[in-house]
Scaffold this motif. Sequence first.
Motif, PDB file in Angstrom:
ATOM      1  N   MET A  63      35.897  11.829   9.342  1.00  0.00           N
ATOM      2  CA  MET A  63      35.431  10.870  10.710  1.00  0.00           C
ATOM      3  C   MET A  63      35.401  11.985  11.851  1.00  0.00           C
ATOM      4  SD  MET A  63      37.389   8.094  12.921  1.00  0.00           S
ATOM      5  CE  MET A  63      37.334   7.138  11.419  1.00  0.00           C
ATOM      6  N   LEU A  64      34.315  11.803  12.599  1.00  0.00           N
ATOM      7  CA  LEU A  64      34.017  12.720  13.768  1.00  0.00           C
ATOM      8  C   LEU A  64      34.101  11.758  14.929  1.00  0.00           C
ATOM      9  CD1 LEU A  64      33.263  15.393  15.051  1.00  0.00           C
ATOM     10  CD2 LEU A  64      30.593  14.899  14.707  1.00  0.00           C
ATOM     11  N   ILE A  65      34.961  11.975  15.931  1.00  0.00           N
ATOM     12  CA  ILE A  65      35.144  11.291  17.116  1.00  0.00           C
ATOM     13  C   ILE A  65      34.932  12.184  18.132  1.00  0.00           C
ATOM     14  CG2 ILE A  65      36.534   9.938  18.451  1.00  0.00           C
ATOM     15  CD1 ILE A  65      38.469   9.515  15.955  1.00  0.00           C
ATOM     16  N   SER A  66      34.000  11.824  18.972  1.00  0.00           N
ATOM     17  CA  SER A  66      33.680  12.635  20.209  1.00  0.00           C
ATOM     18  C   SER A  66      34.150  11.723  21.652  1.00  0.00           C
ATOM     19  CB  SER A  66      32.274  12.928  20.520  1.00  0.00           C
ATOM     20  OG  SER A  66      31.448  11.786  20.360  1.00  0.00           O
ATOM     21  N   PHE A  67      34.808  12.582  22.601  1.00  0.00           N
ATOM     22  CA  PHE A  67      35.171  11.945  23.871  1.00  0.00           C
ATOM     23  C   PHE A  67      34.150  12.364  25.037  1.00  0.00           C
ATOM     24  CE2 PHE A  67      38.778  10.729  21.645  1.00  0.00           C
ATOM     25  CZ  PHE A  67      39.579  10.054  22.268  1.00  0.00           C
ATOM     26  N   GLU A  68      33.678  11.553  25.783  1.00  0.00           N
ATOM     27  CA  GLU A  68      32.674  11.788  26.749  1.00  0.00           C
ATOM     28  C   GLU A  68      33.157  11.093  28.300  1.00  0.00           C
ATOM     29  OE1 GLU A  68      30.675  14.087  26.664  1.00  0.00           O
ATOM     30  OE2 GLU A  68      29.886  14.131  24.321  1.00  0.00           O
ATOM     31  N   GLY A  69      32.622  11.993  29.302  1.00  0.00           N
ATOM     32  CA  GLY A  69      33.098  11.370  30.515  1.00  0.00           C
ATOM     33  C   GLY A  69      32.949  12.486  31.603  1.00  0.00           C
ATOM     34  N   LEU A 125      46.837  11.546  23.013  1.00  0.00           N
ATOM     35  CA  LEU A 125      47.658  10.416  22.485  1.00  0.00           C
ATOM     36  C   LEU A 125      47.099   9.678  21.167  1.00  0.00           C
ATOM     37  CD1 LEU A 125      47.858   8.277  25.947  1.00  0.00           C
ATOM     38  CD2 LEU A 125      49.669   9.220  24.722  1.00  0.00           C
ATOM     39  N   LEU A 126      45.477   9.952  21.107  1.00  0.00           N
ATOM     40  CA  LEU A 126      44.889   9.445  19.771  1.00  0.00           C
ATOM     41  C   LEU A 126      45.153  10.505  18.600  1.00  0.00           C
ATOM     42  CD1 LEU A 126      43.061   7.651  18.365  1.00  0.00           C
ATOM     43  CD2 LEU A 126      41.216   9.220  19.097  1.00  0.00           C
ATOM     44  N   GLU A 127      45.094  11.855  18.987  1.00  0.00           N
ATOM     45  CA  GLU A 127      45.681  12.571  17.781  1.00  0.00           C
ATOM     46  C   GLU A 127      47.156  12.389  17.448  1.00  0.00           C
ATOM     47  OE1 GLU A 127      46.385  17.498  17.271  1.00  0.00           O
ATOM     48  OE2 GLU A 127      46.307  16.547  19.352  1.00  0.00           O
ATOM     49  N   GLU A 128      48.046  12.019  18.544  1.00  0.00           N
ATOM     50  CA  GLU A 128      49.447  11.726  17.884  1.00  0.00           C
ATOM     51  C   GLU A 128      49.542  10.455  17.132  1.00  0.00           C
ATOM     52  OE1 GLU A 128      53.771  10.625  20.074  1.00  0.00           O
ATOM     53  OE2 GLU A 128      52.138  11.078  21.303  1.00  0.00           O
ATOM     54  N   TYR A 129      48.489   9.386  17.555  1.00  0.00           N
ATOM     55  CA  TYR A 129      48.667   8.344  16.766  1.00  0.00           C
ATOM     56  C   TYR A 129      47.983   8.293  15.645  1.00  0.00           C
ATOM     57  CZ  TYR A 129      46.802   3.649  15.457  1.00  0.00           C
ATOM     58  OH  TYR A 129      46.687   2.477  14.707  1.00  0.00           O
ATOM     59  N   LEU A 130      46.901   8.982  15.353  1.00  0.00           N
ATOM     60  CA  LEU A 130      46.556   9.436  13.975  1.00  0.00           C
ATOM     61  C   LEU A 130      47.323  10.293  12.971  1.00  0.00           C
ATOM     62  CD1 LEU A 130      42.663  10.203  15.153  1.00  0.00           C
ATOM     63  CD2 LEU A 130      43.702   7.998  14.021  1.00  0.00           C
ATOM     64  N   ILE A 131      48.076  11.031  13.559  1.00  0.00           N
ATOM     65  CA  ILE A 131      48.883  11.840  12.758  1.00  0.00           C
ATOM     66  C   ILE A 131      49.950  11.236  12.233  1.00  0.00           C
ATOM     67  CG2 ILE A 131      50.664  13.853  13.083  1.00  0.00           C
ATOM     68  CD1 ILE A 131      48.695  15.163  14.727  1.00  0.00           C
ATOM     69  N   VAL A 137      38.014  14.894  12.936  1.00  0.00           N
ATOM     70  CA  VAL A 137      37.885  16.034  14.034  1.00  0.00           C
ATOM     71  C   VAL A 137      37.419  15.344  15.434  1.00  0.00           C
ATOM     72  CG1 VAL A 137      36.170  17.616  14.809  1.00  0.00           C
ATOM     73  CG2 VAL A 137      36.770  17.658  12.385  1.00  0.00           C
ATOM     74  N   ILE A 138      38.308  15.455  16.324  1.00  0.00           N
ATOM     75  CA  ILE A 138      38.160  15.159  17.737  1.00  0.00           C
ATOM     76  C   ILE A 138      37.493  15.994  18.705  1.00  0.00           C
ATOM     77  CG2 ILE A 138      39.265  14.059  19.678  1.00  0.00           C
ATOM     78  CD1 ILE A 138      41.518  12.845  17.928  1.00  0.00           C
ATOM     79  N   LEU A 139      36.250  15.674  19.183  1.00  0.00           N
ATOM     80  CA  LEU A 139      35.816  16.490  20.115  1.00  0.00           C
ATOM     81  C   LEU A 139      35.796  16.224  21.498  1.00  0.00           C
ATOM     82  CD1 LEU A 139      32.578  17.471  18.116  1.00  0.00           C
ATOM     83  CD2 LEU A 139      34.479  18.810  18.044  1.00  0.00           C
ATOM     84  N   ASP A 140      36.343  17.035  22.307  1.00  0.00           N
ATOM     85  CA  ASP A 140      36.477  16.842  23.886  1.00  0.00           C
ATOM     86  C   ASP A 140      35.276  17.411  24.543  1.00  0.00           C
ATOM     87  OD1 ASP A 140      36.629  16.747  26.540  1.00  0.00           O
ATOM     88  OD2 ASP A 140      38.729  17.792  26.878  1.00  0.00           O
ATOM     89  N   ARG A 141      34.111  16.296  24.279  1.00  0.00           N
ATOM     90  CA  ARG A 141      32.609  16.628  24.671  1.00  0.00           C
ATOM     91  C   ARG A 141      31.854  17.157  23.436  1.00  0.00           C
ATOM     92  NH1 ARG A 141      31.882  15.599  29.706  1.00  0.00           N
ATOM     93  NH2 ARG A 141      33.336  16.659  31.612  1.00  0.00           N
ATOM     94  N   LYS A 201      33.971  25.366  12.402  1.00  0.00           N
ATOM     95  CA  LYS A 201      35.104  24.391  12.054  1.00  0.00           C
ATOM     96  C   LYS A 201      34.808  23.141  12.029  1.00  0.00           C
ATOM     97  CE  LYS A 201      38.206  27.385  13.620  1.00  0.00           C
ATOM     98  NZ  LYS A 201      39.460  27.693  12.621  1.00  0.00           N
ATOM     99  N   VAL A 202      33.918  22.628  12.528  1.00  0.00           N
ATOM    100  CA  VAL A 202      33.704  21.036  12.388  1.00  0.00           C
ATOM    101  C   VAL A 202      33.047  20.693  11.090  1.00  0.00           C
ATOM    102  CG1 VAL A 202      32.507  19.120  13.358  1.00  0.00           C
ATOM    103  CG2 VAL A 202      33.165  20.839  14.848  1.00  0.00           C
ATOM    104  N   ILE A 203      32.015  21.216  10.389  1.00  0.00           N
ATOM    105  CA  ILE A 203      31.578  20.808   9.126  1.00  0.00           C
ATOM    106  C   ILE A 203      32.613  21.166   8.093  1.00  0.00           C
ATOM    107  CG2 ILE A 203      29.875  21.598   7.485  1.00  0.00           C
ATOM    108  CD1 ILE A 203      27.618  21.673   9.637  1.00  0.00           C
TER     109      ILE A 203
END
Length: 200
Positions: free
Chosen positions: A1-7, A19-25, A88-92, A77-79
């Motif tokens: 799963m690929l999760i991106s964060f934007e803002g 927080l999400l990383e900790e939760y998923l782990i 995979v969580i991406l900050d942007r 890394k991602v692929i």
Amino acid sequence: MLISFEGIDGSGKSTQIALLEEYLIEKGLNVCVYREPGGVQISEKIRDLLLNSKVDIHPVSEMLLFSAARAQLVAEKVIPDLKAGKVVILDRFYDSTTAYQGYGRGNLSLNYIHDINKIASLNCEPDITIYLKLTWEESKLRTAHKQEDRMEKAGEEFFNRVIQGFDYLANKHSRFAVIDADSSVNKIHQEIIKNVEVLL
């Protein structure tokens, strides 16, 4: 799963990603987190250049540098991580290029940027994009203690266009989960979990 964060800066991406990383782990998942631009050696070097407030970079060069950094991260890394079954969580990710370089800078057509995003992402698309929505005014208050980098010095009109860009993308793509970044840290975290859980 690929999760991106934007803002925009100050929206709380770093806090919520941790927080999400900790939760998923805790749920037994193997999680990898990367920032954009960055994450691998070449991309980090490009990041240093892009954020250097003493460097004058043409908007087209800026967009291509962000894209080059992305392509390297995705390839290295991602692929491989996604193929290994990791989250995979991406900050942007490429939505930032559309918002910042497309809407914010306004020097290239969105169609061109869309094509370059597709190339630079090696056709990777997030399963979900968490958009932490914040006003420019609140962003300024939250980041007042920080020394501004080259991007952060762009000014109010630029960032309001960036926000318009993110809003447009959120309305266009169903993968976006729009969350009020002015809420409490825990409330935002719970909203993120609710949106991510349905994909696990």
